[in-house]
Write an enzyme that holds these catalytic residues in place. Sequence first.
Site, PDB file in Angstrom:
ATOM      1  N   GLY A  82      -1.712 -18.861  -4.312  1.00 53.12           N
ATOM      2  CA  GLY A  82      -1.280 -19.649  -3.021  1.00 53.12           C
ATOM      3  C   GLY A  82      -0.412 -20.693  -3.252  1.00 53.12           C
ATOM      4  N   GLU A 111      -3.847  -6.391  -8.901  1.00 50.66           N
ATOM      5  CA  GLU A 111      -3.105  -6.928  -9.654  1.00 50.66           C
ATOM      6  C   GLU A 111      -2.724  -6.305 -10.875  1.00 50.66           C
ATOM      7  OE1 GLU A 111      -3.763 -11.654  -8.274  1.00 50.66           O
ATOM      8  OE2 GLU A 111      -5.546 -10.654  -9.375  1.00 50.66           O
ATOM      9  N   ASP A 171       0.356 -16.618  -0.096  1.00 51.17           N
ATOM     10  CA  ASP A 171       0.397 -17.350   1.160  1.00 51.17           C
ATOM     11  C   ASP A 171       0.565 -18.618   0.907  1.00 51.17           C
ATOM     12  OD1 ASP A 171      -2.401 -18.844   0.361  1.00 51.17           O
ATOM     13  OD2 ASP A 171      -2.374 -17.028  -0.494  1.00 51.17           O
ATOM     14  N   MET A 190      -7.856 -19.381  -8.656  1.00 50.86           N
ATOM     15  CA  MET A 190      -9.003 -19.517  -9.283  1.00 50.86           C
ATOM     16  C   MET A 190      -9.283 -18.892 -10.952  1.00 50.86           C
ATOM     17  SD  MET A 190     -10.935 -17.870  -5.975  1.00 50.86           S
ATOM     18  CE  MET A 190     -10.654 -18.274  -4.180  1.00 50.86           C
ATOM     19  N   GLU A 191      -8.324 -18.651 -11.506  1.00 49.31           N
ATOM     20  CA  GLU A 191      -8.526 -18.348 -13.117  1.00 49.31           C
ATOM     21  C   GLU A 191      -7.566 -19.028 -13.893  1.00 49.31           C
ATOM     22  OE1 GLU A 191      -9.456 -15.268  -9.742  1.00 49.31           O
ATOM     23  OE2 GLU A 191      -7.462 -15.918 -10.508  1.00 49.31           O
TER      24      GLU A 191
END
Length: 237
Positions: A78, A12, A196, A172-173
């Site tokens: 996602g 990323e 996704d 997740m961040e």
Amino acid sequence: MKIGIICASDSEMAPFLSMSDRFEVTEKAMLKFFSGKIGNTDVVTLFSGVGKVNAAIAAQILADTFKCGAIINSGTAGSMSDGVKIFDTVVSTEVVYHDMDEDILTEFHPYIPSCFFKADRRLIDAARAVFRETQGSHSILFGRMATGDRFIKDETTKAQIKALYAPLSIDMETASIAHVCYVNNIPFISVRTITDNANDGGSENFEENCDKASRIAAEFVRNMLAKLPPDIYKDIG
């Protein structure tokens, strides 16, 4: 004054390193911080590692050591909505932890008015300016992101998160970076491109789509940097 750019992974971050001829590397807390210019903007870029604590460590170092005047989170996510497709980009207007009791934030430090961390209005305006100039095959959407330390695979958990928070995307961040920025009074926004969708198992699609999604998000952020108003830097001295 500098803009901090936090990515979760090296893939990323990689597009940002190709946007400048030279970066100075500083190592701290087992992280590498890349200081340089993207266009006319001074930036400090890094990948924090996956998860809320890793991202929070990175954000606090950007605040304390590098005195960043704003922090942008860039990367992948996602989808949590049928209307958000792979390679669409979500820009945060607010973010929430999906794995934390809401009163932990509202009744205890930092005593925020609700469980949602708001993105900075000036950064949203810069993102909307990019949006108005962008012609592409994939959508750019503004809305809510959700964050937690789990890769969500089962439909029951997805349905619960969607019912509680109705986010456009999940990662997740983001919320942990927003949390650090809130307590430090640092402007924050997140730009995440979808790897996704809400109907997939997730991990296989993420691996396949991560590089392309990372490039899309990074290009959007680069265009944002050119739109930032001068007063974005004034809050942190």
